[in-house]
Design a protein around this motif. Structure first.
Motif, short mmCIF file in Angstrom:
data_model
loop_
_atom_site.label_atom_id
_atom_site.label_comp_id
_atom_site.label_asym_id
_atom_site.label_seq_id
_atom_site.Cartn_x
_atom_site.Cartn_y
_atom_site.Cartn_z
N ALA A 30 36.70 36.26 45.28
CA ALA A 30 36.76 35.85 46.69
C ALA A 30 38.16 36.05 47.24
O ALA A 30 38.35 36.19 48.45
CB ALA A 30 36.35 34.39 46.83
N PHE A 31 39.15 36.07 46.33
CA PHE A 31 40.53 36.25 46.76
C PHE A 31 40.90 37.73 46.58
O PHE A 31 41.35 38.15 45.52
CB PHE A 31 41.46 35.37 45.91
CG PHE A 31 42.89 35.37 46.39
CD1 PHE A 31 43.22 34.88 47.64
CD2 PHE A 31 43.90 35.86 45.58
CE1 PHE A 31 44.53 34.86 48.08
CE2 PHE A 31 45.23 35.85 46.02
CZ PHE A 31 45.54 35.36 47.27
N ALA A 38 38.09 45.56 50.96
CA ALA A 38 37.53 46.87 50.59
C ALA A 38 36.45 46.78 49.51
O ALA A 38 35.41 47.43 49.62
CB ALA A 38 38.66 47.80 50.11
N ALA A 39 36.68 45.97 48.47
CA ALA A 39 35.71 45.89 47.37
C ALA A 39 34.39 45.30 47.88
O ALA A 39 33.31 45.76 47.50
CB ALA A 39 36.26 45.05 46.22
N ALA A 40 34.49 44.29 48.73
CA ALA A 40 33.27 43.68 49.28
C ALA A 40 32.50 44.71 50.11
O ALA A 40 31.28 44.85 49.98
CB ALA A 40 33.64 42.48 50.14
N VAL A 83 24.76 43.16 47.14
CA VAL A 83 25.27 41.91 47.70
C VAL A 83 26.44 41.43 46.84
O VAL A 83 26.28 41.32 45.62
CB VAL A 83 24.16 40.84 47.72
CG1 VAL A 83 24.69 39.50 48.22
CG2 VAL A 83 23.00 41.31 48.59
N PRO A 84 27.59 41.15 47.43
CA PRO A 84 28.67 40.58 46.62
C PRO A 84 28.39 39.14 46.23
O PRO A 84 27.72 38.41 46.97
CB PRO A 84 29.91 40.67 47.53
CG PRO A 84 29.41 40.95 48.91
CD PRO A 84 27.98 41.37 48.83
N MET A 138 37.08 35.93 50.97
CA MET A 138 35.91 36.72 51.38
C MET A 138 34.75 35.87 51.90
O MET A 138 34.05 36.27 52.83
CB MET A 138 35.41 37.58 50.20
CG MET A 138 36.36 38.68 49.77
SD MET A 138 36.73 39.87 51.08
CE MET A 138 38.36 39.35 51.56
N HIS A 139 34.56 34.68 51.31
CA HIS A 139 33.42 33.85 51.73
C HIS A 139 33.68 33.18 53.09
O HIS A 139 32.81 32.50 53.60
CB HIS A 139 33.10 32.80 50.67
CG HIS A 139 34.22 31.84 50.42
ND1 HIS A 139 35.40 32.22 49.84
CD2 HIS A 139 34.36 30.52 50.70
CE1 HIS A 139 36.21 31.18 49.74
NE2 HIS A 139 35.60 30.13 50.27
#
Ligand SMILES: *Cc1c(COP(=O)(O)O)cnc(C)c1O
Length: 389
Positions: free
Chosen positions: A96-97, A101-103, A112-113, A350-351
C-alpha cells in the motif's frame, strides 16, 4: 519553530539561497556525444546498436543475464505481470506504501490489487506480516492460491524497493514460494542499491527499473525488465515489439503485443548515464551523509537510514519525524517550499486513492503512520559533490 530549524539545516546542505529541485538529471559525461551520434547516424528508433549496448550494460550493472529496455517503468511492470500470467479476475499483492505505477499495472492486466503492509525498517513489504496474512486469507486452489474471501486466484506479488532501500527480498520470496505466487520486483527507484552484494530486481522472476527524468539515471523516459529467465526475456522482447513475426516478404503478428520498446535515441542517453552511475552513486551517498550530519542532535527528526546489511542508492533522502512531531509535517513542507526548497510528503497510501479504495487489504497501520511522518528532501546527486570540471 521546528519548521524553521529544519529549513535552516536543509539549507546548510543544499546552499544558502535560490530554488532547489527535488531531483534533477545530471549530464556530465558522454551524454551529448552519444545522443549526437544517434542523430547523425539516423538510428533514433527502436532498431540500432545503442539499444543492444544499453541492455548489455544494464544487465551487467544489475548482475543478471538479461535486460529488455522499454519505454517506461510502468510499461515494464505491466509487461512483467502479463508474462507472469496475471489475467483478468486475478489478484496481485502490492504494498500500500508505493508509487501508483504498480497498482495501475495490475489494473491494466484486468486484475485487482490486494494491499500489503510495509515495515518501518525497510519501507518495503513486511515478510512476517505478509506470511501471517496469507496463512489466514488464502487457500490452495486447483491452479495456485485463492483468496478465500473474494474467491479470486492470487497470482503474483510486486515487491517494491521504496526510495531505493532494499526490501527483504529473501524472506518475501520464501513466502511467495510457499503460496505459489510469481515475484515481480519494482526496483524502479533502486538502481545501484544492493543487499549483501545482490542488486534489487535479481530475486524475482522479473525485476523492473525506471529511467524517468527524476530517477538516479535517466533516458528522458524509459524503463527495463531485468531477469535470469531467458525465455521470459525473449518473450518480453517479442511482445514489446508488437509480437512481430515473419520477415520482409510478409510481416505478421502472432499475439496481441505492445509497442513498449525503448527507442535507440533514449538508449544512447542511457549508455552515457550508466557510465556515470558509479560517480552519481558516490555523490548521492555523500549527500546522504551530509544530511545526516546536518540533522545530528536535532530532537524529533532523523534521516531514514539504509536497512542493516544493505546498501541504498539514497534515491531520495527521507526525513522521518518522530510520532510526537507528526503534526509539524505540513508546516515543514510549507516553510521549505515557500523558500524554494522542493520537499514532498511520501506517497498517499494506495488504499486512500479513490479508484483503489475498495480493494482487498490487510491491516495497514504502519503504512498510514509512515506516510504521515516522512518528508522527501532535495536529492540531486550534484548537491552531494561538486560537478566534475
Ligand atoms: C518511477 C516509478 C515507477 C514508474 O516508472 P516510470 O518510468 O515513471 O513509468 C514505478 N514504481 C516506482 C516505485 C517508481 O518510483
Amino acid at each position: 519553530m521546528l519548521a524553521n530549524e529544519v529549513l535552516r539545516r536543509i539549507r546548510s546542505v543544499v546552499g544558502a539561497d535560490g530554488p532547489v529541485a527535488l531531483h534533477e538529471p545530471v549530464f556530465c559525461g558522454n551524454e551529448w556525444r552519444y545522443v549526437k551520434e544517434a542523430l547523425d547516424s539516423g538510428w533514433v528508433s527502436t532498431a540500432g546498436e545503442r539499444g543492444v549496448e544499453f541492455e548489455r550494460a544494464l544487465a551487467r550493472a544489475v548482475g543478471v543475464p538479461h535486460a529488455v529496455a522499454l519505454v517506461s517503468g510502468t510499461a515494464g511492470l505491466h509487461l512483467a505481470l502479463h508474462l507472469c500470467g496475471v489475467r483478468p479476475g486475478d489478484e496481485v499483492l502490492v504494498p500500500a506504501f508505493t508509487f501508483v505505477a504498480a497498482a495501475n499495472a495490475v489494473h491494466y492486466c484486468g486484475a485487482v490489487p490486494h494491499w500489503v503492509e510495509c515495515s518501518t525498517g525497510t519501507l518495503g513489504i513486511d515478510p512476517a506480516k505478509l506470511a501471517a496474512h496469507l496463512s489466514s486469507c488464502c487457500a490452495p486452489g486447483p491452479d495456485g492460491s485463492v483468496n478465500r474471501t473474494t474467491g479470486r486466484p492470487l497470482r503474483a506479488l510486486v515487491l517494491v524497493h521504496a526510495f531505493g532501500h532494499p526490501a527483504e527480498a529473501d524472506a518475501v520470496r520464501e513466502v511467495c514460494r510457499a503460496h505459489d505466487l510469481s515475484l515481480v520486483e519494482d526496483a524502479a527507484e533502486a538502481l545501484g542499491s544492493s543487499d549483501r552484494g545482490r542488486h534489487p530486481g535479481s530475486w524475482g522472476r522479473a525485476g523492473v527499473l525506471s529511467f524517468n527524468g527524476n530517477k538516479t539515471i535517466t533516458t528522458g523516459g524509459g524503463g527495463a525488465i531485468v531477469t535470469s529467465d531467458e525465455a521470459l526475456a525473449a518473450r518480453a522482447r517479442h511482445l514489446s515489439t508488437t509480437a512481430k513475426s515473419g520477415g520482409v516478404l510478409q510481416w505478421s503478428h502472432d499475439a496481441v503485443g505492445f509497442n513498449y520498446r525503448m527507442p535507440a535515441l533514449n538508449a544512447a542517453l542511457g549508455c552515457a548515464q550508466l557510465e556515470a552511475l558509479p560517480r552519481l552513486l558516490g555523490a548521492k551517498r555523500a549527500l546522504a551523509e551530509a544530511y545526516r550530519a546536518a540533522f545530528d542532535g536535532l530532537e524529533g527528526v532523523s534521516l531514514f537510514r539504509e536497512p542493516a546489511g544493505a546498501k541504498s542508492n539514497y534515491w531520495l533522502n527521507l526525513l522521518l519525524l518522530e510520532p510526537r512531531c507528526r503534526d509539524e509535517r505540513d508546516a515543514i513542507l510549507e516553510a521549505a517550499n515557500r523558500d524554494g526548497v522542493a520537499t514532498r510528503p511520501a506517497w498517499t497510501p494506495m488504499h486512500r486513492l479513490p479508484m483503489y479504495r475498495d480493494c482487498p487489504r490487510m491491516d495497514l497501520s504502519i503504512t498510514e503512520d509512515l506516510a504521515a511522518r516522512l518528508i522527501a528532501l532535495p536529492s540531486t546527486p550534484r548537491l552531494g559533490a561538486p560537478p566534475p570540471a
